[in-house]
Scaffold this motif. Structure first.
Motif, PDB file in Angstrom:
ATOM      1  N   ILE A   5      27.023  41.057  52.502  1.00 16.41           N
ATOM      2  CA  ILE A   5      26.128  42.063  52.903  1.00 16.41           C
ATOM      3  C   ILE A   5      25.280  42.392  51.942  1.00 16.41           C
ATOM      4  O   ILE A   5      24.073  42.715  51.917  1.00 16.41           O
ATOM      5  CB  ILE A   5      26.946  43.221  53.899  1.00 16.41           C
ATOM      6  CG1 ILE A   5      27.353  42.780  55.082  1.00 16.41           C
ATOM      7  CG2 ILE A   5      25.903  44.149  54.270  1.00 16.41           C
ATOM      8  CD1 ILE A   5      28.533  43.708  55.861  1.00 16.41           C
TER       9      ILE A   5
ATOM     10  N   ARG B  40      27.466  46.189  61.295  1.00 13.83           N
ATOM     11  CA  ARG B  40      27.029  44.869  62.057  1.00 13.83           C
ATOM     12  C   ARG B  40      27.456  43.610  61.130  1.00 13.83           C
ATOM     13  O   ARG B  40      27.944  42.626  61.867  1.00 13.83           O
ATOM     14  CB  ARG B  40      25.437  44.811  61.936  1.00 13.83           C
ATOM     15  CG  ARG B  40      24.605  43.553  62.201  1.00 13.83           C
ATOM     16  CD  ARG B  40      24.907  43.216  63.631  1.00 13.83           C
ATOM     17  NE  ARG B  40      24.273  44.449  64.571  1.00 13.83           N
ATOM     18  CZ  ARG B  40      24.572  44.450  65.841  1.00 13.83           C
ATOM     19  NH1 ARG B  40      25.229  43.433  66.583  1.00 13.83           N
ATOM     20  NH2 ARG B  40      23.849  45.393  66.773  1.00 13.83           N
TER      21      ARG B  40
ATOM     22  N   ASN C 240      25.401  51.449  59.757  1.00 24.32           N
ATOM     23  CA  ASN C 240      25.033  50.187  60.567  1.00 24.32           C
ATOM     24  C   ASN C 240      25.105  48.855  60.143  1.00 24.32           C
ATOM     25  O   ASN C 240      25.398  47.927  60.791  1.00 24.32           O
ATOM     26  CB  ASN C 240      23.545  50.734  61.318  1.00 24.32           C
ATOM     27  CG  ASN C 240      22.420  50.868  60.273  1.00 24.32           C
ATOM     28  OD1 ASN C 240      22.774  50.974  59.018  1.00 24.32           O
ATOM     29  ND2 ASN C 240      21.569  51.148  60.738  1.00 24.32           N
ATOM     30  N   LYS C 241      24.486  48.973  58.901  1.00 21.30           N
ATOM     31  CA  LYS C 241      24.431  47.543  58.382  1.00 21.30           C
ATOM     32  C   LYS C 241      25.821  47.035  58.049  1.00 21.30           C
ATOM     33  O   LYS C 241      26.058  45.967  58.528  1.00 21.30           O
ATOM     34  CB  LYS C 241      23.614  47.709  56.794  1.00 21.30           C
ATOM     35  CG  LYS C 241      23.296  46.217  56.041  1.00 21.30           C
ATOM     36  CD  LYS C 241      22.565  46.509  54.968  1.00 21.30           C
ATOM     37  CE  LYS C 241      21.820  45.029  54.641  1.00 21.30           C
ATOM     38  NZ  LYS C 241      21.198  44.952  53.338  1.00 21.30           N
ATOM     39  N   ARG C 242      26.539  47.540  57.649  1.00 24.34           N
ATOM     40  CA  ARG C 242      28.327  47.195  57.226  1.00 24.34           C
ATOM     41  C   ARG C 242      28.824  46.878  58.388  1.00 24.34           C
ATOM     42  O   ARG C 242      29.478  45.997  58.709  1.00 24.34           O
ATOM     43  CB  ARG C 242      28.862  48.309  56.593  1.00 24.34           C
ATOM     44  CG  ARG C 242      28.282  48.299  54.852  1.00 24.34           C
ATOM     45  CD  ARG C 242      29.189  49.339  54.050  1.00 24.34           C
ATOM     46  NE  ARG C 242      28.221  49.741  53.003  1.00 24.34           N
ATOM     47  CZ  ARG C 242      28.146  50.943  52.584  1.00 24.34           C
ATOM     48  NH1 ARG C 242      28.625  51.947  53.495  1.00 24.34           N
ATOM     49  NH2 ARG C 242      27.456  51.279  51.574  1.00 24.34           N
TER      50      ARG C 242
END
Length: 137
Positions: free
Chosen positions: A76, A48, A44-46
């Motif tokens: 990131i 986003r 989810n972080k990558r």
């Protein structure tokens, strides 16, 4: 189970709603990131980070330059290992920059940002090609 239940009762609208919600629960993301989270190396972080950089779909990631994706991943994942710590010489800092920082689920090894960028683009190309084939069938 709820999706199967709705299917058996022919509640098509509810089945569609729960089916989409199931993907969001699985990845823990909002709706706009669902397409990107199909790429195996993206969490989810990558996803986003790519989304905020303008890569809103697998097709756009497939058309991206690997250096662009690498820079996004580097921004990131800003780790302390990349910083110059007290008492370090230039060689030690360069060695830390070479560390594998992108972890892969199910593997003990990781990837550098450059390796991960190439792999992400390759997976995105496969997914976008599969979508293109599906539209012609």
């Amino acid at each position: 189970m709820v999706t199967s239940f709705c299917h058996e009762l022919a509640w098509w609208c509810m089945e569609l709603l729960f089916n989409e919600f199931q993907s969001r629960l699985l990845f823990g993301v909002q709706r706009e990131l669902l397409d990107l989270t199909r790429i195996p190396l993206l969490n989810n972080k990558r996803a986003r980070g790519l989304y905020l950089a303008g890569f809103t779909s697998c097709k756009l990631v497939a058309e991206a330059n690997s250096s662009e994706v690498e820079n996004i991943l580097r921004n990131i994942h800003k780790f302390q290992s990349k910083k110059h710590l007290y008492g370090d010489n230039a060689w030690e800092v360069e060695e830390r920059k070479k560390l594998h920082v992108i972890k892969i689920i199910g593997s003990t090894e990781g990837l550098t940002e450059a390796e991960a960028a190439v792999a992400i683009i390759a997976h995105a190309k496969v997914l976008s090609d599969a979508e293109g084939i599906g539209t012609y069938l």
